[in-house]
Design an enzyme around this catalytic site. Structure first.
Site, PDB file in Angstrom:
ATOM      1  N   CYS A 152       0.828  -1.214   0.000  1.00  0.00           N
ATOM      2  CA  CYS A 152       0.000   0.000   0.000  1.00  0.00           C
ATOM      3  C   CYS A 152       0.859   1.260   0.000  1.00  0.00           C
ATOM      4  O   CYS A 152       1.977   1.263   0.476  1.00  0.00           O
ATOM      5  CB  CYS A 152      -0.887   0.033   1.245  1.00  0.00           C
ATOM      6  SG  CYS A 152      -1.924  -1.399   1.429  1.00  0.00           S
ATOM      7  N   ARG A 194       4.709   0.688  -6.012  1.00  0.00           N
ATOM      8  CA  ARG A 194       4.694  -0.166  -4.814  1.00  0.00           C
ATOM      9  C   ARG A 194       3.780  -1.368  -4.976  1.00  0.00           C
ATOM     10  O   ARG A 194       3.820  -2.306  -4.182  1.00  0.00           O
ATOM     11  CB  ARG A 194       4.278   0.653  -3.582  1.00  0.00           C
ATOM     12  CG  ARG A 194       5.243   1.768  -3.228  1.00  0.00           C
ATOM     13  CD  ARG A 194       4.643   2.725  -2.210  1.00  0.00           C
ATOM     14  NE  ARG A 194       4.415   2.092  -0.928  1.00  0.00           N
ATOM     15  CZ  ARG A 194       5.344   2.010   0.043  1.00  0.00           C
ATOM     16  NH1 ARG A 194       6.535   2.533  -0.174  1.00  0.00           N
ATOM     17  NH2 ARG A 194       5.093   1.429   1.193  1.00  0.00           N
ATOM     18  N   TRP A 250      -2.930  -2.539  -1.618  1.00  0.00           N
ATOM     19  CA  TRP A 250      -2.482  -3.871  -2.025  1.00  0.00           C
ATOM     20  C   TRP A 250      -3.206  -4.811  -1.090  1.00  0.00           C
ATOM     21  O   TRP A 250      -2.925  -4.875   0.103  1.00  0.00           O
ATOM     22  CB  TRP A 250      -0.973  -3.977  -1.856  1.00  0.00           C
ATOM     23  CG  TRP A 250      -0.349  -5.238  -2.390  1.00  0.00           C
ATOM     24  CD1 TRP A 250      -0.141  -5.569  -3.696  1.00  0.00           C
ATOM     25  CD2 TRP A 250       0.136  -6.347  -1.626  1.00  0.00           C
ATOM     26  NE1 TRP A 250       0.474  -6.792  -3.794  1.00  0.00           N
ATOM     27  CE2 TRP A 250       0.643  -7.304  -2.536  1.00  0.00           C
ATOM     28  CE3 TRP A 250       0.209  -6.619  -0.284  1.00  0.00           C
ATOM     29  CZ2 TRP A 250       1.218  -8.501  -2.138  1.00  0.00           C
ATOM     30  CZ3 TRP A 250       0.778  -7.806   0.135  1.00  0.00           C
ATOM     31  CH2 TRP A 250       1.271  -8.745  -0.795  1.00  0.00           C
ATOM     32  N   ASN A 275      -1.473   1.445   5.935  1.00  0.00           N
ATOM     33  CA  ASN A 275      -0.574   0.434   5.372  1.00  0.00           C
ATOM     34  C   ASN A 275      -0.172  -0.451   6.544  1.00  0.00           C
ATOM     35  O   ASN A 275       0.279   0.039   7.568  1.00  0.00           O
ATOM     36  CB  ASN A 275       0.663   1.093   4.748  1.00  0.00           C
ATOM     37  CG  ASN A 275       1.547   0.070   4.025  1.00  0.00           C
ATOM     38  OD1 ASN A 275       1.159  -1.084   3.882  1.00  0.00           O
ATOM     39  ND2 ASN A 275       2.709   0.505   3.584  1.00  0.00           N
ATOM     40  N   GLY A 276      -0.417  -1.764   6.394  1.00  0.00           N
ATOM     41  CA  GLY A 276      -0.076  -2.697   7.471  1.00  0.00           C
ATOM     42  C   GLY A 276      -1.246  -3.617   7.741  1.00  0.00           C
ATOM     43  O   GLY A 276      -2.170  -3.718   6.933  1.00  0.00           O
ATOM     44  N   GLU A 288      18.500 -16.073  -9.332  1.00  0.00           N
ATOM     45  CA  GLU A 288      17.932 -14.710  -9.444  1.00  0.00           C
ATOM     46  C   GLU A 288      17.303 -14.517 -10.821  1.00  0.00           C
ATOM     47  O   GLU A 288      16.208 -13.968 -10.947  1.00  0.00           O
ATOM     48  CB  GLU A 288      19.012 -13.670  -9.214  1.00  0.00           C
ATOM     49  CG  GLU A 288      18.658 -12.256  -9.609  1.00  0.00           C
ATOM     50  CD  GLU A 288      17.360 -11.733  -9.013  1.00  0.00           C
ATOM     51  OE1 GLU A 288      16.851 -12.309  -8.041  1.00  0.00           O
ATOM     52  OE2 GLU A 288      16.818 -10.746  -9.573  1.00  0.00           O
ATOM     53  N   LYS A 301      13.390 -13.293 -11.706  1.00  0.00           N
ATOM     54  CA  LYS A 301      13.105 -12.138 -12.581  1.00  0.00           C
ATOM     55  C   LYS A 301      12.129 -12.526 -13.687  1.00  0.00           C
ATOM     56  O   LYS A 301      11.172 -11.838 -13.971  1.00  0.00           O
ATOM     57  CB  LYS A 301      14.427 -11.658 -13.165  1.00  0.00           C
ATOM     58  CG  LYS A 301      14.629 -10.233 -13.451  1.00  0.00           C
ATOM     59  CD  LYS A 301      14.555  -9.196 -12.366  1.00  0.00           C
ATOM     60  CE  LYS A 301      14.143  -9.446 -11.030  1.00  0.00           C
ATOM     61  NZ  LYS A 301      14.591  -9.403  -9.819  1.00  0.00           N
ATOM     62  N   GLU A 314       8.619 -13.243 -12.193  1.00  0.00           N
ATOM     63  CA  GLU A 314       7.831 -12.150 -11.604  1.00  0.00           C
ATOM     64  C   GLU A 314       7.375 -11.139 -12.629  1.00  0.00           C
ATOM     65  O   GLU A 314       6.381 -10.467 -12.427  1.00  0.00           O
ATOM     66  CB  GLU A 314       8.581 -11.480 -10.463  1.00  0.00           C
ATOM     67  CG  GLU A 314       9.809 -10.732 -10.826  1.00  0.00           C
ATOM     68  CD  GLU A 314      10.412 -10.043  -9.592  1.00  0.00           C
ATOM     69  OE1 GLU A 314      11.635  -9.966  -9.520  1.00  0.00           O
ATOM     70  OE2 GLU A 314       9.664  -9.593  -8.728  1.00  0.00           O
ATOM     71  N   HIS A 326      19.020 -35.926 -11.590  1.00  0.00           N
ATOM     72  CA  HIS A 326      18.556 -36.714 -10.438  1.00  0.00           C
ATOM     73  C   HIS A 326      17.055 -36.599 -10.234  1.00  0.00           C
ATOM     74  O   HIS A 326      16.578 -36.561  -9.105  1.00  0.00           O
ATOM     75  CB  HIS A 326      19.329 -36.263  -9.192  1.00  0.00           C
ATOM     76  CG  HIS A 326      20.790 -36.526  -9.283  1.00  0.00           C
ATOM     77  ND1 HIS A 326      21.336 -37.784  -9.126  1.00  0.00           N
ATOM     78  CD2 HIS A 326      21.816 -35.707  -9.602  1.00  0.00           C
ATOM     79  CE1 HIS A 326      22.640 -37.721  -9.313  1.00  0.00           C
ATOM     80  NE2 HIS A 326      22.966 -36.474  -9.590  1.00  0.00           N
ATOM     81  N   LYS A 348       6.335  -3.605  -4.323  1.00  0.00           N
ATOM     82  CA  LYS A 348       7.759  -3.260  -4.363  1.00  0.00           C
ATOM     83  C   LYS A 348       8.411  -3.460  -3.010  1.00  0.00           C
ATOM     84  O   LYS A 348       9.512  -3.965  -2.909  1.00  0.00           O
ATOM     85  CB  LYS A 348       7.939  -1.797  -4.787  1.00  0.00           C
ATOM     86  CG  LYS A 348       9.387  -1.353  -4.830  1.00  0.00           C
ATOM     87  CD  LYS A 348      10.185  -2.137  -5.859  1.00  0.00           C
ATOM     88  CE  LYS A 348      11.638  -1.738  -5.897  1.00  0.00           C
ATOM     89  NZ  LYS A 348      12.410  -2.654  -6.802  1.00  0.00           N
TER      90      LYS A 348
END
Ligand code: AGP
Length: 613
Positions: free
Chosen positions: A2, A27, A78, A102-103, A487, A491, A494, A510, A608
């Protein structure tokens, strides 16, 4: 995550709210809304789901006089509790109080039950509405003392919050409070601001103060007052943002992600240069950081999340290689709940671009409780993780707006290499001249290789065409190349939503090789020529089962012979080439997202800065 914006003063508060919300888009969000005082000092609330342009469209239907306002709050949501609907969008409250948050208020169900028993009804599924009505109840029952109501409500909250609060009978005032979530107060001329981060208010002011845990701020057009949880007025230091508006804008690139990838050569230099002495050796003089203390550690534990954790793998490789200190890389969201064996003989390094990631912050606090000295590697000056660490080494990557971390990862990795060289000097595990040579290669050859790779963008983009209709793929590597591919795989996932799996090339046979079939895309990274033959063998294994192999490598005829596509890397940076290779893989991920029509800067479901658990 948020985003919060608020403005008090002037007549264009709504413009500030709208531009601030756009600046906070990066964000991650799924709805947005504003509450503002109109000329009759009534609170008007407008919300919209989806992109902020939908909110702009609603506001655009209002007349200029209807939109004239000198005080308001705004929010990008969010979703954590309740679907991403207009009903659940912030601001929340009633005709007396409106808040943005936010939270997470963990005990919101119990609070809601109490409020229901007092006659309150709810219109949303959110914890935030409960918080708002709790503040309302306290305000109503204490006779209209805003600060007291907020303090009383805060005592009831269990959880994390950054809030902007307005009261209908107090037009021209904004209140804010925070716990475990960042909030800054912008100081302007005849107007003041609240924001989740500085990028939202850069066009209006660079002067700001950071609200500390449990402090309450009261804002009017000409006054900012901050009081602590005991009611004492705080004397807050005004800080000046290091970033300018331009650095937080796209600058002619189609997307922030592409812009930030192209900034990598420059920000590598900006981050390394201040830590290299005139003698060409690593020289860290960062506040409270003592490399001698780190060099004495029995073990180094690196903890972070996501891409930052992947930079931790790079750090592990180089610290163990150069300084011979054992390094464990721990997932922060796991570490915070694990009964880890940590004591004062251990050193902990925390890596975070935003400096606000809740899981990483929790792991940091746990490490400190257990007596470890904590050094953070952070990109946002003064962020919570930076302020709670024993020492901080800042990366100078500038604002990273795209949700997918690119330049931050590259500078985190480069900085950790420099740190490993500094540790090698302290521990005499490498001679000075060798350290000097490697430091020079890191500082000059690495950015040069990254620049050469950026010049190959068209070739790299062309190689990605094959992925346009693919849903699954693999990223293979050995040793440090495997770390780099972990990494790379994130990328790709996402931003392009292609399910990608990074695998140690030697391990594939394996079991997981059973997933390889005709046409399966496999990207291979091979920079370490000491295992080149093994890598060629692994490529043959997947090729013989129908895989379509794109190899990223230093020039090699054998690799050419077993790959459908080859991207040849420049190789001046030698053992640091896996860091430069990140630029190739970031460009590939970016391109894959574009050809698949994804929202590359704000991928679905992502935020973000993940400031909630
Ligand atoms: C990176 O591309 C992701 N957006 C995510 O994994 C991120 O790295 C992670 O959430 C950690 O964030 P931080 O570096 O701000 O702590």
């Amino acid at each position: 995550m948020c985003g919060i914006i608020g403005c008090v003063g002037g007549e264009k508060a709504l413009d500030v709210l709208s531009s601030g919300l756009h600046a906070l888009e990066y964000r991650g969000y799924d709805s947005a809304g504003v509450s503002f005082f109109n000329e009759s000092s009534e609170i008007i609330t407008v919300k919209a789901t989806g992109k902020i342009v939908n909110l702009d469209e609603k506001l655009g239907k209002m007349s200029e006089s209807e939109k004239r306002s000198s005080c308001g709050i705004g929010h990008t949501r969010w979703a954590t509790h309740g679907e991403p609907t207009e009903r659940n969008a912030h601001p929340h409250g009633n005709e007396r109080v409106r808040i943005v948050h936010n939270g997470i208020i963990e005990n919101y169900r119990a609070l809601a039950e109490n409020l229901t028993a007092k006659g309150y009804t709810f219109t949303s599924e959110t914890d935030t509405e409960t918080a708002a009505l709790t503040i309302d109840y306290c305000y109503k029952t204490n006779g209209g003392d805003a600060v007291k109501a907020i303090s009383e409500a805060r005592a009831l909250f269990d959880g994390s919050y950054a809030m902007g609060i307005i009261f209908a009978d107090r037009p021209g005032e904004i209140y804010s409070i925070r716990k475990d979530n960042p909030l800054i107060i912008g100081i302007g001329e005849g107007k003041n601001f609240i924001a989740s981060d500085i990028t939202a208010i850069l066009p209006y002011t660079k002067d700001y103060i950071r609200l500390e845990e449990n402090e309450i701020a009261i804002l009017t057009p000409d006054l900012v007052k901050v009081i602590d949880e005991n009611g004492n007025t705080c004397d807050k230091k005004i800080e000046k943002a290091l970033w300018d508006v331009k650095s937080a804008q796209r600058g002619g690139y189609d997307h922030f992600m592409l812009k930030e990838i192209h900034e990598e050569p420059e920000v590598i230099e900006k981050t390394l240069a201040p830590r290299i002495g005139a003698n060409g050796l690593p020289a860290f003089s960062d506040e409270n950081f003592d490399i001698k203390r780190l060099a004495k550690a029995r073990r180094i534990i690196i903890t972070a999340c996501g891409t930052a954790m992947h930079a931790g793998f790079m750090a592990k490789y180089f610290i163990e290689k150069y300084a011979r200190i054992p390094v464990n890389v721990e997932i922060a969201s796991e570490m915070r709940y694990a009964d880890m064996i940590i004591d004062e003989n251990d050193a902990v390094i925390v890596i975070s671009q935003s400096g606000e990631t809740a899981d990483t912050l929790a792991a940091l606090r746990l490490a400190k409780e257990k007596g470890a000295f904590v050094t953070s590697i952070v990109n946002v000056v003064g962020s919570t993780i930076a302020r709670e660490s024993n020492a901080t080494i800042y990366t100078w990557a500038g604002p990273e707006i795209a949700v997918a971390s690119t330049k931050a990862y590259v500078v985190q990795s480069a900085l950790m290499v420099l740190l490993s060289l500094g540790l090698a000097l302290e521990r005499n595990t490498m001679d000075e001249q060798k350290v000097r040579v490697l430091t020079e290669k890191l500082r000059y050859a690495l950015p040069k290789d990254v620049s050469k790779i950026l010049a190959m963008q068209d070739e790299i983009f062309d190689a990605v065409g094959y992925l346009s209709d693919k849903t699954d793929m693999f990223c293979l590597g050995r040793g440090i190349d495997y770390y780099a591919m972990i990494e790379a795989s994130l990328k790709i996932k996402e931003v392009s939503y292609i399910h990608s799996e990074a695998y140690a090339a030697g391990e594939l046979k394996h079991g997981t090789i059973s997933l390889i079939e005709k046409g399966t895309p496999v990207i291979v990274l091979s920079t370490d020529e000491s295992v080149r033959q093994k890598m060629v063998g692994n490529i043959r294994e997947v090729m013989s089962r129908g895989a379509y192999v794109i190899s990223i490598t230093t020039p090699d005829a054998q690799i050419d012979a077993v790959s459908e596509r080859v991207i040849n890397l420049p190789s001046e940076s030698g053992e640091f080439l896996p860091i430069a290779a990140a630029t190739v893989l970031q460009l590939m991920a970016y391109r894959a997202a574009i050809i698949k029509g994804c929202d590359v800067d704000c991928p679905r479901n992502l935020a973000k800065s993940v400031t909630v658990e």
